[in-house]
Design an enzyme around this catalytic site. Structure first.
Site, PDB file in Angstrom:
ATOM      1  N   VAL A  67      -6.329   3.930  -4.497  1.00  0.00           N
ATOM      2  CA  VAL A  67      -5.655   5.098  -3.927  1.00  0.00           C
ATOM      3  C   VAL A  67      -5.735   6.295  -4.875  1.00  0.00           C
ATOM      4  CG1 VAL A  67      -3.362   5.980  -3.304  1.00  0.00           C
ATOM      5  CG2 VAL A  67      -4.174   3.811  -2.376  1.00  0.00           C
ATOM      6  N   THR A  76       2.038  -1.588  -6.277  1.00  0.00           N
ATOM      7  CA  THR A  76       3.377  -2.117  -5.943  1.00  0.00           C
ATOM      8  C   THR A  76       3.200  -3.564  -5.483  1.00  0.00           C
ATOM      9  OG1 THR A  76       3.101  -1.077  -3.759  1.00  0.00           O
ATOM     10  CG2 THR A  76       4.507   0.054  -5.328  1.00  0.00           C
ATOM     11  N   THR A  80       2.748   2.455  -1.713  1.00  0.00           N
ATOM     12  CA  THR A  80       3.524   1.900  -0.596  1.00  0.00           C
ATOM     13  C   THR A  80       4.831   1.340  -1.158  1.00  0.00           C
ATOM     14  OG1 THR A  80       1.480   1.370   0.531  1.00  0.00           O
ATOM     15  CG2 THR A  80       3.461   0.203   1.265  1.00  0.00           C
ATOM     16  N   GLU A 123      -0.189   6.528   1.938  1.00  0.00           N
ATOM     17  CA  GLU A 123      -1.639   6.588   2.120  1.00  0.00           C
ATOM     18  C   GLU A 123      -2.060   5.531   3.138  1.00  0.00           C
ATOM     19  OE1 GLU A 123      -4.097   8.698   1.081  1.00  0.00           O
ATOM     20  OE2 GLU A 123      -5.092   7.432   2.549  1.00  0.00           O
ATOM     21  N   LYS A 176       4.817   3.794   6.828  1.00  0.00           N
ATOM     22  CA  LYS A 176       3.694   3.073   6.195  1.00  0.00           C
ATOM     23  C   LYS A 176       3.786   1.573   6.482  1.00  0.00           C
ATOM     24  CE  LYS A 176       0.348   1.805   3.736  1.00  0.00           C
ATOM     25  NZ  LYS A 176      -1.041   2.060   4.056  1.00  0.00           N
ATOM     26  N   ASN A 227       1.219  -0.869   8.992  1.00  0.00           N
ATOM     27  CA  ASN A 227       0.539  -2.092   8.543  1.00  0.00           C
ATOM     28  C   ASN A 227       1.064  -3.322   9.274  1.00  0.00           C
ATOM     29  OD1 ASN A 227      -1.225  -0.832   6.891  1.00  0.00           O
ATOM     30  ND2 ASN A 227      -0.347  -1.532   4.961  1.00  0.00           N
ATOM     31  N   GLY A 269      -6.575 -10.504   5.268  1.00  0.00           N
ATOM     32  CA  GLY A 269      -6.351 -10.584   3.821  1.00  0.00           C
ATOM     33  C   GLY A 269      -6.235  -9.184   3.259  1.00  0.00           C
ATOM     34  N   CYS A 294      -3.066  -5.245   1.071  1.00  0.00           N
ATOM     35  CA  CYS A 294      -1.983  -4.525   1.769  1.00  0.00           C
ATOM     36  C   CYS A 294      -1.268  -5.325   2.835  1.00  0.00           C
ATOM     37  CB  CYS A 294      -2.551  -3.237   2.352  1.00  0.00           C
ATOM     38  SG  CYS A 294      -3.039  -2.087   1.061  1.00  0.00           S
ATOM     39  N   LYS A 333       0.962  -8.340   1.603  1.00  0.00           N
ATOM     40  CA  LYS A 333       2.098  -7.949   0.755  1.00  0.00           C
ATOM     41  C   LYS A 333       3.065  -7.035   1.508  1.00  0.00           C
ATOM     42  CE  LYS A 333       0.756  -3.899  -1.959  1.00  0.00           C
ATOM     43  NZ  LYS A 333       1.485  -2.902  -1.212  1.00  0.00           N
TER      44      LYS A 333
HETATM   45  N1  LIG Z   1      -5.872  -0.419  -1.766  1.00  0.00           N
HETATM   46  C1  LIG Z   1      -5.655   0.187  -0.615  1.00  0.00           C
HETATM   47  O1  LIG Z   1      -6.491   0.148   0.289  1.00  0.00           O
HETATM   48  C2  LIG Z   1      -4.369   0.948  -0.362  1.00  0.00           C
HETATM   49  C3  LIG Z   1      -4.293   1.788   0.737  1.00  0.00           C
HETATM   50  C4  LIG Z   1      -3.094   2.471   0.989  1.00  0.00           C
HETATM   51  C5  LIG Z   1      -2.013   2.323   0.146  1.00  0.00           C
HETATM   52  N2  LIG Z   1      -2.116   1.481  -0.925  1.00  0.00           N
HETATM   53  C6  LIG Z   1      -0.958   1.383  -1.833  1.00  0.00           C
HETATM   54  O2  LIG Z   1      -1.211   2.264  -2.937  1.00  0.00           O
HETATM   55  C7  LIG Z   1      -0.709   1.705  -4.153  1.00  0.00           C
HETATM   56  C8  LIG Z   1      -1.838   1.555  -5.161  1.00  0.00           C
HETATM   57  O3  LIG Z   1      -2.758   0.619  -4.653  1.00  0.00           O
HETATM   58  P1  LIG Z   1      -4.219   0.443  -5.296  1.00  0.00           P
HETATM   59  O4  LIG Z   1      -4.950  -0.520  -4.442  1.00  0.00           O
HETATM   60  O5  LIG Z   1      -4.793   1.777  -5.590  1.00  0.00           O
HETATM   61  O6  LIG Z   1      -3.821  -0.266  -6.674  1.00  0.00           O
HETATM   62  P2  LIG Z   1      -4.761  -0.635  -7.910  1.00  0.00           P
HETATM   63  O7  LIG Z   1      -4.198  -1.851  -8.500  1.00  0.00           O
HETATM   64  O8  LIG Z   1      -6.197  -0.585  -7.495  1.00  0.00           O
HETATM   65  O9  LIG Z   1      -4.550   0.606  -8.905  1.00  0.00           O
HETATM   66  C9  LIG Z   1      -3.340   0.917  -9.529  1.00  0.00           C
HETATM   67  C10 LIG Z   1      -3.654   1.606 -10.855  1.00  0.00           C
HETATM   68  O10 LIG Z   1      -2.444   2.106 -11.421  1.00  0.00           O
HETATM   69  C11 LIG Z   1      -2.522   1.936 -12.834  1.00  0.00           C
HETATM   70  N3  LIG Z   1      -1.164   2.013 -13.397  1.00  0.00           N
HETATM   71  C12 LIG Z   1      -0.175   1.078 -13.341  1.00  0.00           C
HETATM   72  N4  LIG Z   1       0.917   1.530 -13.956  1.00  0.00           N
HETATM   73  C13 LIG Z   1       0.643   2.785 -14.395  1.00  0.00           C
HETATM   74  C14 LIG Z   1       1.379   3.776 -15.097  1.00  0.00           C
HETATM   75  N5  LIG Z   1       2.655   3.571 -15.435  1.00  0.00           N
HETATM   76  N6  LIG Z   1       0.767   4.931 -15.403  1.00  0.00           N
HETATM   77  C15 LIG Z   1      -0.512   5.152 -15.064  1.00  0.00           C
HETATM   78  N7  LIG Z   1      -1.261   4.270 -14.375  1.00  0.00           N
HETATM   79  C16 LIG Z   1      -0.697   3.088 -14.049  1.00  0.00           C
HETATM   80  C17 LIG Z   1      -3.198   0.594 -13.008  1.00  0.00           C
HETATM   81  O11 LIG Z   1      -3.734   0.437 -14.301  1.00  0.00           O
HETATM   82  C18 LIG Z   1      -4.270   0.680 -11.906  1.00  0.00           C
HETATM   83  O12 LIG Z   1      -5.469   1.245 -12.394  1.00  0.00           O
HETATM   84  C19 LIG Z   1      -0.023   0.401  -3.735  1.00  0.00           C
HETATM   85  O13 LIG Z   1       1.330   0.668  -3.478  1.00  0.00           O
HETATM   86  C20 LIG Z   1      -0.733   0.022  -2.448  1.00  0.00           C
HETATM   87  O14 LIG Z   1       0.069  -0.774  -1.608  1.00  0.00           O
HETATM   88  C21 LIG Z   1      -3.276   0.812  -1.222  1.00  0.00           C
HETATM   89  O1  LIG Z   2      -9.430  -6.765  14.175  1.00  0.00           O
HETATM   90  C1  LIG Z   2      -9.289  -7.061  12.979  1.00  0.00           C
HETATM   91  C2  LIG Z   2      -9.211  -6.089  11.936  1.00  0.00           C
HETATM   92  C3  LIG Z   2      -9.023  -6.522  10.615  1.00  0.00           C
HETATM   93  N1  LIG Z   2      -8.932  -7.844  10.329  1.00  0.00           N
HETATM   94  C4  LIG Z   2      -8.690  -8.276   8.930  1.00  0.00           C
HETATM   95  O2  LIG Z   2      -7.573  -7.569   8.424  1.00  0.00           O
HETATM   96  C5  LIG Z   2      -7.680  -7.386   7.013  1.00  0.00           C
HETATM   97  C6  LIG Z   2      -7.411  -5.964   6.629  1.00  0.00           C
HETATM   98  O3  LIG Z   2      -8.448  -5.140   7.096  1.00  0.00           O
HETATM   99  P1  LIG Z   2      -8.400  -3.543   7.006  1.00  0.00           P
HETATM  100  O4  LIG Z   2      -7.140  -3.069   7.602  1.00  0.00           O
HETATM  101  O5  LIG Z   2      -9.654  -3.015   7.552  1.00  0.00           O
HETATM  102  O6  LIG Z   2      -8.415  -3.319   5.420  1.00  0.00           O
HETATM  103  P2  LIG Z   2      -7.419  -2.706   4.342  1.00  0.00           P
HETATM  104  O7  LIG Z   2      -8.268  -1.994   3.355  1.00  0.00           O
HETATM  105  O8  LIG Z   2      -6.532  -3.808   3.868  1.00  0.00           O
HETATM  106  O9  LIG Z   2      -6.553  -1.570   5.082  1.00  0.00           O
HETATM  107  C7  LIG Z   2      -5.225  -1.790   5.578  1.00  0.00           C
HETATM  108  O10 LIG Z   2      -4.270  -1.690   4.535  1.00  0.00           O
HETATM  109  C8  LIG Z   2      -4.282  -0.417   3.838  1.00  0.00           C
HETATM  110  C9  LIG Z   2      -3.303  -0.498   2.684  1.00  0.00           C
HETATM  111  O11 LIG Z   2      -1.995  -0.326   3.090  1.00  0.00           O
HETATM  112  C10 LIG Z   2      -3.912   0.689   4.834  1.00  0.00           C
HETATM  113  O12 LIG Z   2      -3.894   1.941   4.166  1.00  0.00           O
HETATM  114  C11 LIG Z   2      -4.933   0.680   5.987  1.00  0.00           C
HETATM  115  O13 LIG Z   2      -4.570   1.674   6.944  1.00  0.00           O
HETATM  116  C12 LIG Z   2      -4.942  -0.706   6.631  1.00  0.00           C
HETATM  117  O14 LIG Z   2      -5.926  -0.781   7.659  1.00  0.00           O
HETATM  118  C13 LIG Z   2      -9.088  -7.878   6.648  1.00  0.00           C
HETATM  119  O15 LIG Z   2      -9.002  -9.175   6.101  1.00  0.00           O
HETATM  120  C14 LIG Z   2      -9.823  -7.921   7.983  1.00  0.00           C
HETATM  121  O16 LIG Z   2     -10.835  -8.902   8.023  1.00  0.00           O
HETATM  122  C15 LIG Z   2      -9.026  -8.809  11.339  1.00  0.00           C
HETATM  123  O17 LIG Z   2      -8.955 -10.020  11.080  1.00  0.00           O
HETATM  124  N2  LIG Z   2      -9.204  -8.380  12.634  1.00  0.00           N
END
Ligand SMILES: NC(=O)c1ccc[n+]([C@@H]2O[C@H](COP(=O)([O-])OP(=O)(O)OC[C@H]3O[C@@H](n4cnc5c(N)ncnc54)[C@H](O)[C@@H]3O)[C@@H](O)[C@H]2O)c1
Ligand SMILES: O=c1ccn([C@@H]2O[C@H](COP(=O)(O)OP(=O)(O)O[C@H]3O[C@H](CO)[C@@H](O)[C@H](O)[C@H]3O)[C@@H](O)[C@H]2O)c(=O)[nH]1
Length: 443
Positions: A11, A86, A121, A154, A210, A214, A263, A266, A269
Site C-alpha cells: 500500500v 495491521t 485497514t 485503500e 473497508k 472485503n 487467501g 486481506c 484477516k
Molecule cells: N496488500 C494489499 O493488497 C492491501 C490493500 C488494501 C489495504 N491493505 C492494508 O494496508 C496496510 C498495509 O498493508 P501492506 O500489504 O502494504 O503491508 P506490508 O507488510 O507489505 O507493508 C508494511 C510496511 O510497513 C513497514 N512498517 C511497519 N512499521 C513501521 C513504522 N513504525 N514506520 C515505518 N514503516 C513501518 C514495514 O516494514 C513494511 O515495509 C494493512 O492494514 C493492510 O490490511 C493492504
Molecule cells: O471470484 C473470486 C475472486 C477471488 N477469489 C480469491 O480471493 C482471494 C483474494 O483475491 P483479490 O481480492 O483479487 O486479492 P487481494 O489483493 O487480496 O484484494 C482484496 O483485498 C485487498 C486488501 O484489503 C482489497 O484492497 C481489495 O479490494 C480486495 O479485492 C484470492 O485468493 C482469489 O483467488 C476467488 O476465490 N474467487
C-alpha cells in the site's frame, strides 16, 4: 504537494509512487533497512506489474525517495500517509502496534501543521486513537500544531495495485475537517475520474466501509464455493450457474468464481477482525462466521478430491501448479497452496510444485519442510507424479501442452482448483479431469 508515506509495502509503495507520478514530492519512510536499501537502489522487493518502472522513473525525476530517517521523512510532508501493516493478533483483532508506532513517530518529529491520512485497514475508532497519540506526543514536546486525521482506506488488489490506485472505483475520505478534506480533494483530483469518485463521510463509517467491502467479497466467494459443492452433488455446473446469476445487474459478475478458497493478506484477516469487532460489541456476526468456516473447508477440498480418486495419498507424488494466493503476485500470505501442501505432507505424499513468480518466496518460506520440491519448469513438475493439482490461475496454465501433461504424469489426472478447462475437452485428450462444482470426466 509535499507528501510523506510511512510504510513502504504494497500500500505505501504504490501510494508513494502513484502520488509522485502526478507531480507530488514524496518521501517514503520504512523501518526495514534491507527494504529501504533495495528501494534506494531502484529495486522493488515485491512483484507488482508496472510498479518498479514507476518507482525508478519518479526517483530519477527527483520526486520520490526512500529513507530510514524519521526526522527527515516527517519533516518533509504536509500530508502524512500511514500505510503500515495491521496483522491479525492472536484473538483475531487487528494488531495496531505499527499504526500507533507510526503515530508516535509523527508526534516526535512533526515540524508544523499536518494532515495525517490513514490508509491501513483499521478497526472503527482508530482515527480517534491516532489523533490522541499524536496530540499526546506533541503535548509532551510542548507544541500545539493543528493536526487533522483523515481515514482513507485503500481498496487496491495485489497484482493490479498500480492500476487500481490510478483508476479507483472510489476514494473514501473519512473526516469532518473541511480544510483537511479540501487538501485531500486537491491531492486526489488526478484520480477522481469524472469528478465522481470521491466519497466523503465520517471517519468511523470510512473505517467500517473497508471491512464491509472485503467481508462482502469474501461472502460472495464462500457462497459460490458452497454452491459448487451442491452443484457437484446434484449434477449442475457452477460455471453455468455463475453466468446465469451474474447477468442479473443486482448481482453482477465479479467475485463469483468458485475455487480453492480465498487467501491473501486481506480477506482472511479482515473477516477475522470484523468478527472480533462484533464480539467486542456483543454481536455475533453469524453470516461472517459461516463465510470463514466455509473458506477453511474449501482450502481442503482439492486434497479430498485427490483422495477420492487415488485412495490413501501416502507414498504418492503430487504436482502443484501455482503457489501464490492469486496470479500476478509473489505473495503467499494465507495462500490455499500452503494448506494443500500441509495436508499432502501430513498424509505422507510428496509434492513437486511450480509457480512462475512465487517460487523464490515459496523456497524461502518452505525450505525446512521435507517432502516438497519447487522446480522452475511447469512440465518438469509432472514427471512421475500421480496427479496435477492447479491452485493458481496463472495465464500460462490456461492453454498448456496437454500432450505433455498426459505423457509426463504417471496417471493422467488433473484436479483443477480454478476451473480452467472443460471436462469433455480433457476427456478427448485422454485426461481424467475434475474441477470445482463442475462436471468431471467419467473415469
Ligand atoms: N496488500 C494489499 O493488497 C492491501 C490493500 C488494501 C489495504 N491493505 C492494508 O494496508 C496496510 C498495509 O498493508 P501492506 O500489504 O502494504 O503491508 P506490508 O507488510 O507489505 O507493508 C508494511 C510496511 O510497513 C513497514 N512498517 C511497519 N512499521 C513501521 C513504522 N513504525 N514506520 C515505518 N514503516 C513501518 C514495514 O516494514 C513494511 O515495509 C494493512 O492494514 C493492510 O490490511 C493492504
Ligand atoms: O471470484 C473470486 C475472486 C477471488 N477469489 C480469491 O480471493 C482471494 C483474494 O483475491 P483479490 O481480492 O483479487 O486479492 P487481494 O489483493 O487480496 O484484494 C482484496 O483485498 C485487498 C486488501 O484489503 C482489497 O484492497 C481489495 O479490494 C480486495 O479485492 C484470492 O485468493 C482469489 O483467488 C476467488 O476465490 N474467487
Amino acid at each position: 504537494m509535499k507528501v510523506t508515506v510511512i510504510g513502504s509495502g504494497y500500500v505505501g509503495l504504490v501510494t508513494g509512487a502513484c502520488l509522485a507520478q502526478t507531480g507530488n514530492h514524496v518521501v517514503c519512510l520504512d523501518v526495514d533497512a534491507a527494504k529501504v536499501a533495495q528501494l534506494q537502489a531502484g529495486h522493488v522487493p515485491i512483484h507488482e506489474p508496472g510498479l518498479e518502472a514507476m518507482v525508478r522513473a519518479n526517483a530519477a525525476a527527483g520526486r520520490l525517495r526512500f529513507t530510514l530517517d524519521a526526522a527527515d521523512a516527517i519533516g518533509h510532508g504536509r500530508i502524512l500517509f500511514i500505510g503500515v501493516g495491521t496483522p491479525p493478533g492472536e484473538d483475531g483483532s487487528a494488531d495496531l502496534q505499527h499504526v500507533l508506532a507510526a503515530a508516535r513517530t509523527i508526534a516526535q518529529y512533526l515540524i508544523g501543521p499536518a494532515v495525517v491520512v490513514n490508509k491501513s485497514t483499521v478497526p472503527v475508532g482508530t482515527a480517534d486513537r491516532v489523533k490522541a497519540v499524536i496530540e499526546a506526543g506533541l503535548a509532551e514536546r510542548q507544541i500545539d500544531y493543528p493536526v487533522a486525521v483523515v481515514s482513507n482506506p485503500e481498496f487496491l488488489k495485489e497484482g493490479a495495485a498500480v492500476d487500481d490506485f490510478l483508476r479507483p472505483d472510489r476514494i473514501v475520505l473519512g473526516s469532518e475537517d473541511e480544510s483537511a478534506l479540501q487538501l485531500m480533494r486537491t491531492l486526489y483530483a488526478p484520480f477522481n475520474r469524472n469528478r465522481e469518485r470521491i466519497q466523503v463521510m465520517d471517519a468511523r463509517s470510512a473505517e467500517l466501509t473497508k471491512y464491509a467491502a472485503n467481508a462482502m467479497l469474501a461472502t460472495r466467494i464462500s457462497f459460490m464455493n458452497e454452491l459448487a459443492a451442491l452443484a457437484e452433488q446434484v449434477g449442475a455446473d457452477i460455471e453455468q450457474v455463475r453466468r446465469g446469476m451474474g447477468s442479473d445487474e443486482r448481482i453482477g459478475t465479479h467475485f463469483l468464481y468458485a475455487g480453492a478458497g480465498y487467501g491473501g493478506s486481506c480477506f482472511p484477516k479482515d473477516v477475522r477482525a470484523l468478527l472480533h469487532t462484533g464480539r467486542e460489541h456483543g454481536l455475533q456476526l453469524g453470516v461472517l462466521e459461516a463465510v470463514q468456516a466455509a473458506n477453511a473447508r474449501q482450502k481442503r477440498v482439492l486434497v479430498q478430491k485427490l483422495e477420492r480418486r487415488l485412495g490413501p495419498l501416502a507414498g504418492r507424488t503430487i504436482a502443484l501448479w501455482g503457489l501464490a494466493f492469486k496470479p500476478n503476485t509473489d505473495d503467499l500470505r494465507e495462500a490455499p497452496s500452503l494448506v494443500v501442501i500441509e495436508e499432502l505432507l501430513e498424509r505422507g505424499a510428496s509434492v513437486v510444485a511450480y509457480d512462475p513468480v512465487a517460487a523464490t518466496a515459496a523456497r524461502a518460506q518452505l525450505h525446512d519442510k521435507a517432502g516438497i520440491t519447487i522446480v522452475d519448469d511447469a512440465y518438469a513438475a509432472l514427471d512421475g507424479a500421480d496427479a496435477l493439482v492447479i491452485i493458481t490461475e496463472w495465464r500460462e496454465f490456461r492453454t498448456p501442452d496437454f500432450e505433455q501433461i498426459r505423457s509426463r504424469l504417471r496417471q493422467p489426472l488433473i484436479i483443477d482448483g480454478r476451473n480452467l478447462y472443460e471436462a469433455d475437452e480433457m476427456a478427448a485428450q485422454g485426461l481424467v479431469y475434475e474441477g470445482v462444482g463442475r462436471p468431471s470426466t467419467r473415469s
